[in-house]
Every structure is written in C-alpha cells, then in structure tokens.
Design a protein around this motif. Sequence first.
Motif, PDB file in Angstrom:
ATOM      1  N   LEU A 167       0.824  -1.210   0.000  1.00  0.00           N
ATOM      2  CA  LEU A 167       0.000   0.000   0.000  1.00  0.00           C
ATOM      3  C   LEU A 167       0.858   1.260   0.000  1.00  0.00           C
ATOM      4  N   SER A 168       1.965   1.229   0.727  1.00  0.00           N
ATOM      5  CA  SER A 168       2.876   2.378   0.750  1.00  0.00           C
ATOM      6  C   SER A 168       3.452   2.630  -0.633  1.00  0.00           C
ATOM      7  N   TYR A 169       3.861   1.562  -1.290  1.00  0.00           N
ATOM      8  CA  TYR A 169       4.441   1.670  -2.629  1.00  0.00           C
ATOM      9  C   TYR A 169       3.417   2.216  -3.616  1.00  0.00           C
ATOM     10  N   LEU A 170       2.209   1.684  -3.584  1.00  0.00           N
ATOM     11  CA  LEU A 170       1.166   2.134  -4.505  1.00  0.00           C
ATOM     12  C   LEU A 170       0.778   3.588  -4.241  1.00  0.00           C
ATOM     13  N   THR A 171       0.643   3.959  -2.961  1.00  0.00           N
ATOM     14  CA  THR A 171       0.258   5.330  -2.623  1.00  0.00           C
ATOM     15  C   THR A 171       1.313   6.327  -3.080  1.00  0.00           C
ATOM     16  N   LEU A 172       2.575   6.041  -2.793  1.00  0.00           N
ATOM     17  CA  LEU A 172       3.647   6.935  -3.220  1.00  0.00           C
ATOM     18  C   LEU A 172       3.740   7.021  -4.737  1.00  0.00           C
TER      19      LEU A 172
END
Length: 367
Positions: A167-172
């Motif tokens: 989720l962190s990767y996708l959000t960034l």
Amino acid sequence: MYYWFINSLSWVFPCFNISDDDNFGTLKKDSKQRRFSLLAIRLGGLIFYFCSYGYWRGQPEQINLHSKGFKLFYSLRLSKYGNLSDSEIERLKTNHATFLNAHPETDKRIVYKETLMYKLDELKEKKNKSFNKLLAYLAVFAFLIPLLIPPVLNFKDIFDKPLFMMLSYLTLSLYLVYFLINFATLFFESVKVKTYSRFSYRSIKESTVPEETFLNGLYIEYQLRNNESTNEVSFILNIEKYIRASLIASVLLISIHILFTFSEINPKNIGISDKSAQVLHLKLDESPRTLLNNQKDELQTIEDDLLKNRIKRILLIRSGTSSIENYIRIVNLIQSYNVNSIEIVEIIDKPHPLSQEGHLQIVIERR
C-alpha cells in the motif's frame, strides 16, 4: 507553522480543504477570501473544488473578486490572476495621457522615457532569471527519470509483498505521478508564447503627437510586462512546490524499492537454514563436461523435483562475475525444467575466503 501545516496537508490529503481564493489556494495568516471544500483537486494551473463554501474575513464590499457562498463545483485558474483587462488598460492609457499633459516639459519627458526603458530592461533581466530557474527545475525533473526506472520495472513484484509495504508503494507511486503531471502541465503552460504588444511603429509614425504616442506605448508595455513577470513568478513558485513534492515522493519510493530488494536477497528472509534446504557447490571455472558430471546425480534430482513441483525456491549465489558461460548453462538448465514457475533468486556476491571467484552455491528449498 499552522498555515504551513494546513497548506501541506492540502497537497497530501485533498479532502476537507481550507484555502484562499485570492492566493490561488495558498492559505496565509492575512487571507480574507477563504474557501472550505469537501474535495479539492489540483491540475497544473487549475484547482477544482467540489462542494465548497466561500466566505470572507473583513468588509464584504472590499472583497468581490471571487464567488462566495455554497458552490457544488468551483474552479480557480492561475493564468487569470493579475491579468489586465481591456477596460483596465484603457483606464491606464487615460490616466497616463492626463499625466503627460500635466508635464509637457521636454527635459522631464526625456528623463521619464529613459526611466521607462530602464524598467523594461530590468523586467527583461528578471524574465531571463525566471526562465533559467525553470530550466534548472527541468533538469531536476530529468534527473528523477533514471532513478525511478528500477521501481517501475519491478512494479509487478510489489503484489507479493506485505500489505503495508504494498500500500505504501502504490500510494507513493500515485502521488508521484500526480505531482509530475502537475509539474509538466505548469511547465508547458508557463513557456507558452504570450502576445501583449499594444502599439506599433506605424501607429507612432502616423500619429499627430508621436512623442506622446510613444511614451504611452512604453508605459502600457511596461505595465503588461510587469504583469507578465508577476504571473511567471506565480508559475515558478507553484512549479517549485511540485518539484519538492516529487523529490520527497521519489526518495521515499526509491527507499521502499531498496527495502524490497534487501528483503529479497537477505539470507535470513530466504530461509536457507531450514532443514529442508540443500546446498550444492560448483566451480564455474571447470570445463562444462566436468562441471555437469561432478554433480550429475544432484542435478538430476533437482530436475525431477522441479517437474514434480517439490521445490519451493532456488537461490543461486555466484561469487564474482567470471565464467559467465558456465553460469548461464546452469541457469538455462534449471529454467528449462521450471515448468511450475517456482521462484529463482540470483545473487552476485563479492569473492571472499569462503567463496572464491567463480564459486556457485545452489540452495534448494524443498516443500
């Protein structure tokens, strides 16, 4: 600090946004034309507000540039700020003509003309500096591209990672794309050719009062260029915000990518100490025949287990970069029997006393 936090929050979390219409969405301590919105989306030189309410702080009669009250949809355009309308230009011409009529002295008009030309040269120099700053931001944008290639190429692998990291990767990634689109939109809008000439040589030549026509033309030219310079500064400031946001998102994204890579190659995470693991040691500098014959039975077992889906993962740890031909033969042999698409991790290690140049370890983790 409070206003900085509110403005920064609007870039990260576009819901429940408080902004200032008179400063293109940037809230300041002395902001008067404020707007509260449930959702605010920035797209280059545009801000779209959904379900917003505009209100003022101060005397209403002094603040009438922007629509107030509840609006289901409302937008602000950066290019509209500070532009001189035709009526304003005509008013400036009239006031300037009155000024010239009140000062008919030739020596004063000469000084006045030289002053206007000096101010125009100053604006030209300011414009050149702004353009050079814009080129510097473009260079930063170009610098980001090669750094982001590895995370982009490994984008499909993030779905195999822990939920929080994914989720962190996708959000960034989404934020970075959003910031870069806004930067590109503002950049191309800022370099558009603008026409603002309000007088020509012919108009001076045919005028019955050429001196006044020329001075009026210089004055209006100065006002228009000064207005254009103000607009360019606004564009530069907004571009700078998106560049900074892109740099922060890029650093975080690259850090997560490095963390992904480390989690893949860290032996503790791979589990090579498991009881079901088997380790083969090969010398890649041997001849192909000797290399395969020495480990014939073990390689045959690996082939059978690959076909029967008994292997969970294979780790190839190669010391140095020599004997690449033999290494490729081993990899191709394993890949040819990998019909069940099990995970194969390849690592290049630096030679050390326990693993000389050309040494290959094959770690097989069985199910």
